[in-house]
Design an enzyme around this catalytic site. Structure first.
Site, short mmCIF file in Angstrom:
data_model
loop_
_atom_site.label_atom_id
_atom_site.label_comp_id
_atom_site.label_asym_id
_atom_site.label_seq_id
_atom_site.Cartn_x
_atom_site.Cartn_y
_atom_site.Cartn_z
N GLN A 100 -3.26 4.73 1.54
CA GLN A 100 -3.76 3.50 2.14
C GLN A 100 -4.46 2.58 1.13
OE1 GLN A 100 -6.12 4.71 5.52
NE2 GLN A 100 -4.35 5.52 6.60
N ILE A 101 -4.04 2.70 -0.13
CA ILE A 101 -4.51 1.79 -1.16
C ILE A 101 -3.30 1.12 -1.79
CG2 ILE A 101 -6.63 3.07 -1.65
CD1 ILE A 101 -5.24 4.25 -4.14
N THR A 150 0.83 -1.20 0.00
CA THR A 150 0.00 0.00 0.00
C THR A 150 0.87 1.25 0.00
OG1 THR A 150 -0.17 0.03 2.41
CG2 THR A 150 -1.86 -1.20 1.21
N ASP A 151 0.22 2.39 -0.24
CA ASP A 151 0.94 3.66 -0.27
C ASP A 151 0.36 4.61 0.78
OD1 ASP A 151 -1.45 4.61 -1.38
OD2 ASP A 151 -0.66 4.70 -3.40
N ARG A 152 0.75 5.87 0.74
CA ARG A 152 0.30 6.85 1.73
C ARG A 152 -1.20 7.10 1.68
NH1 ARG A 152 4.00 11.74 3.10
NH2 ARG A 152 2.65 11.53 4.89
#
Length: 145
Positions: free
Chosen positions: A19-20, A15-17
């Protein structure tokens, strides 16, 4: 569901910042799905390489419809969408478990080479594998929607 080729949970590191799942991970997943697809149909990738056949990637496409998040489990279906003995194109659909909507669609295109990375024509190099690819092209295994 017998058409499912691959299933696994989304890992936190994917995931990334926001949240996906970061978009680059879907391309990695397609590679995992392709290897699982080949194994399911009796052509494990390690055996393919041991026989002197490589399948380098020529191109990929990926269209994002619904993002996946940490904690989700996804499943994927895959089929051969085109094959001509020199190149093969696989199509992928990735779904969130317990969700009717397709999250991601994509394709990967590959050619066949020998161990020295010289292009080969699969019908001449491995007739049995050629017949298998043709049979899978004729019987696409898409999820019934």
């Amino acid at each position: 569901m017998e058409n499912i080729i691959y299933r696994r949970p989304v890992q936190y590191y994917e995931t990334d910042r926001m949240q996906i799942v970061h978009h680059s991970n879907y391309i990695r997943w397609m590679e995992e799905i392709r290897v699982a697809f080949m194994k399911k149909h009796g052509m494990p990738y390690d055996q393919l390489e041991a026989s002197g056949i490589l399948m380098p990637v020529l191109g990929v496409t990926c269209t994002y419809h619904v993002p996946l998040q940490f904690g989700d489990t996804f499943f994927a279906v895959c089929h051969i969408s085109s094959y001509n003995g020199v190149r093969v194109k696989l199509s992928y659909e990735i779904y969130k478990e317990n969700c009717d909507r397709c999250c991601v669609t994509g394709t990967s295109e590959h050619c066949f080479t020998n161990a020295n990375r010289k292009p080969i024509r699969l019908p001449r190099y491995n007739a049995d594998l050629h017949k298998l690819f043709l049979s899978l092209l004729e019987t696409k295994s898409l999820k019934d929607l």
